[in-house]
Design a protein around this motif. Structure first.
Motif, PDB file in Angstrom:
ATOM      1  N   ALA A 307     -47.664  -1.761 -53.685  1.00  0.00           N
ATOM      2  CA  ALA A 307     -46.512  -0.846 -53.216  1.00  0.00           C
ATOM      3  C   ALA A 307     -46.858  -0.593 -50.893  1.00  0.00           C
ATOM      4  O   ALA A 307     -45.649  -0.752 -50.266  1.00  0.00           O
ATOM      5  N   PRO A 311     -43.881  -2.517 -49.169  1.00  0.00           N
ATOM      6  CA  PRO A 311     -43.218  -1.366 -48.947  1.00  0.00           C
ATOM      7  C   PRO A 311     -41.888  -1.525 -48.980  1.00  0.00           C
ATOM      8  O   PRO A 311     -41.315  -0.038 -49.205  1.00  0.00           O
ATOM      9  N   TYR A 316     -40.543  -8.520 -51.932  1.00  0.00           N
ATOM     10  CA  TYR A 316     -40.628  -9.099 -52.788  1.00  0.00           C
ATOM     11  C   TYR A 316     -39.685 -10.585 -53.274  1.00  0.00           C
ATOM     12  O   TYR A 316     -39.633 -11.035 -54.208  1.00  0.00           O
ATOM     13  N   LEU A 407     -40.299  -4.177 -55.637  1.00  0.00           N
ATOM     14  CA  LEU A 407     -40.638  -1.837 -55.969  1.00  0.00           C
ATOM     15  C   LEU A 407     -41.174  -0.700 -56.554  1.00  0.00           C
ATOM     16  O   LEU A 407     -41.790   0.129 -56.547  1.00  0.00           O
ATOM     17  N   ALA A 410     -44.186  -1.338 -58.335  1.00  0.00           N
ATOM     18  CA  ALA A 410     -45.215  -1.558 -57.601  1.00  0.00           C
ATOM     19  C   ALA A 410     -45.201   0.006 -57.200  1.00  0.00           C
ATOM     20  O   ALA A 410     -46.701   1.219 -57.542  1.00  0.00           O
ATOM     21  N   THR A 411     -44.207   0.847 -56.915  1.00  0.00           N
ATOM     22  CA  THR A 411     -44.465   2.665 -56.808  1.00  0.00           C
ATOM     23  C   THR A 411     -44.957   3.153 -57.958  1.00  0.00           C
ATOM     24  O   THR A 411     -45.916   4.007 -58.271  1.00  0.00           O
ATOM     25  N   ALA A 433     -45.611   7.476 -52.133  1.00  0.00           N
ATOM     26  CA  ALA A 433     -44.489   7.309 -54.051  1.00  0.00           C
ATOM     27  C   ALA A 433     -42.809   7.517 -53.657  1.00  0.00           C
ATOM     28  O   ALA A 433     -42.183   6.609 -53.889  1.00  0.00           O
ATOM     29  N   ARG A 436     -41.546   5.613 -51.910  1.00  0.00           N
ATOM     30  CA  ARG A 436     -40.599   4.448 -52.264  1.00  0.00           C
ATOM     31  C   ARG A 436     -39.439   3.744 -52.935  1.00  0.00           C
ATOM     32  O   ARG A 436     -38.892   3.094 -53.195  1.00  0.00           O
TER      33      ARG A 436
END
Length: 459
Positions: A307, A311, A316, A407, A410-411, A433, A436
């Motif tokens: 992330a 970000p 992605y 995302l 990932a977060t 976090a 995101r």
């Protein structure tokens, strides 16, 4: 008269401002998304702030890139519940720079102080570098950015709905001598700007795609390298817009062209001797044991720190096979299909290129994550997985090397990372976090062109 880049102290800064008879200077800092926020400040206010600091509304860490407040996202540090108070900020005299666009104007970078320091991007990198200092290590870095240029303005792209944009040049023409000779004056303007503002470009060329360029910023100590990368992105956009052009560092603006990367070249030196910790001429690929550990840390923590490298929702879109962005946490020697590219060389040039980061990443956070992961690898004496040869996209790889492809995932991985909490602050992990999560929530409120074209009539 003292040169702006020779300013080292508050006294030096005052002396320069007085000598130039300035009434105002510019001060700025970078928010969570790496967007520069700042203002003009009077000489009197500036002199006071050099000694005592000044206050900046903490909303700049509490809103997104569109100035939308992080409501209902779990952000605890600031919000309507706190009233968005001012937070203490300090000016960094050694970051003084000339502003070529503005006659006789100086720029100074700033950063938040406690209690806000724990979520300030520049301070997150400083925290990692303090860990390196404790280990007797000096970190060096150099950023490379790809960006597209358009014959557009902020008004025209909005009027067009960001569609059918006029690229600066047509066709696919990487490393083109034709393009950089035809538009030589424009290239030299950017090169001169970079030199004058001290983010010197050591390589500038066309990439593959219409109007896309790649710039390699010169190597420097890690903190200075991040400052230079952040300033490069900001003032390349300024330079373009002042010429009725637009530059975008969006990770992937079109389905038809490869995405835009923000690669980082990394190396470590011994603080006492100044010698490279990555170079060992007795070993294969001149790769030292420490460089192997560093690569192993990067490799192991790539999924957890994704992330910070990618970000945005859009980031992605470029992490797909065959588009020059890695999809797995792989490494190889001089292999541009892997996430980590070992570059053998002399003691001066031995390094690793981190190829995952997208152009839209915050330079401070991307570099903090990469260095934290590498230092973790050294501290834990990790061993890298098998080195890949050939095309990494076509090989069957262990599932644990797979990178998050969105995302949201990932977060989640970042929030659960114990290493992130160890090397950064808990406050930052929770705050970042939550920001995101906000990006994901905002995206889910919108319908894409793809959905309309696919479902509107047929389904």
């Amino acid at each position: 008269m003292i040169n702006p880049r020779d300013v080292r102290s508050a006294s030096d800064a005052k002396q320069l401002v007085e000598a130039r008879k300035l009434n105002h200077v510019k001060v700025g800092l970078f928010d969570i998304d790496g967007v520069m926020r700042g203002k003009y400040m009077s000489k009197e206010k500036f002199f006071s702030a050099l000694e005592h600091g000044f206050a900046f509304c903490d909303v700049v860490l509490g809103w997104d890139s569109q100035d939308q407040l992080y409501e209902k996202s779990g952000v605890k540090y600031t919000g309507w519940h706190t009233g968005y108070p001012d937070a203490p900020v300090k000016i960094l005299p050694h970051t003084c720079r000339e502003l070529p666009f503005e006659d006789n104007t100086l720029l100074f970078l700033c950063e938040f102080e406690a209690p806000t320091a724990s979520i300030c991007p520049r301070n997150i990198l400083s925290r990692v570098l303090a860990r390196a200092d404790e280990m007797g290590v000096e970190a060096y870095a150099a950023f490379e950015y790809e960006f597209f240029l358009f014959n557009e303005t902020p008004d025209s792209v909005r009027a067009k709905g960001y569609k059918n944009l006029d690229c600066f040049t047509p066709g696919f023409f990487g490393y083109s001598m034709l393009r950089n000779s035809t538009f030589a004056e424009l290239y030299h303007e950017l090169l001169d700007l970079a030199r004058e503002m001290d983010f010197p470009i050591e390589g500038l060329h066309t990439e593959t795609g219409p109007g896309v360029l790649e710039a390699a910023i010169g190597v420097d100590s890690a903190q200075a390298a991040a400052d230079k990368a952040a300033l490069f992105k900001t003032f390349t956009k300024v330079w373009a817009q002042r010429r009725q052009l637009m530059a975008t560092f969006m990770a992937k603006w079109s389905n038809d062209y490869p995405g835009q990367s923000g690669h980082i070249h990394l190396s470590l030196r011994d603080k006492k001797t100044g010698h490279s910790l990555f170079y060992d001429r007795q070993q294969a690929m001149t790769m030292s044991r420490q460089q192997g550990h560093f690569i192993a840390g990067l490799q192991q923590l790539l999924p957890e720190f994704m992330a910070m490298y990618a970000p945005t929702i859009n980031a992605y879109s470029r992490v797909v096979p065959g588009f020059w962005a890695p999809t797995h946490a792989t490494w190889g020697c001089e292999n541009r299909t892997t996430a980590l590219r070992l570059i053998p060389g002399s003691e001066k040039s031995q390094r690793v290129e981190f190829r995952l980061g997208s152009a839209d990443a915050n330079p401070y956070l991307a570099l903090a994550a990469a260095l934290a992961a590498g230092l973790y690898g050294i501290n834990e004496q990790l061993s890298p997985g098998e080195m890949l040869t050939g095309n990494a996209y076509e090989q069957e790889l262990p599932p644990e090397l797979k990178l998050p492809d969105n995302l949201g995932d990932a977060t989640l991985g970042f929030r659960q990372s114990q290493v992130a909490r160890e090397y950064f602050w808990d406050d930052f992990v929770e705050h970042f976090a939550a920001t995101r999560d906000w990006e994901v929530q905002e995206f889910r409120k919108h319908i894409t062109d793809w959905e309309l074209a696919r479902y509107f009539e047929i389904i």
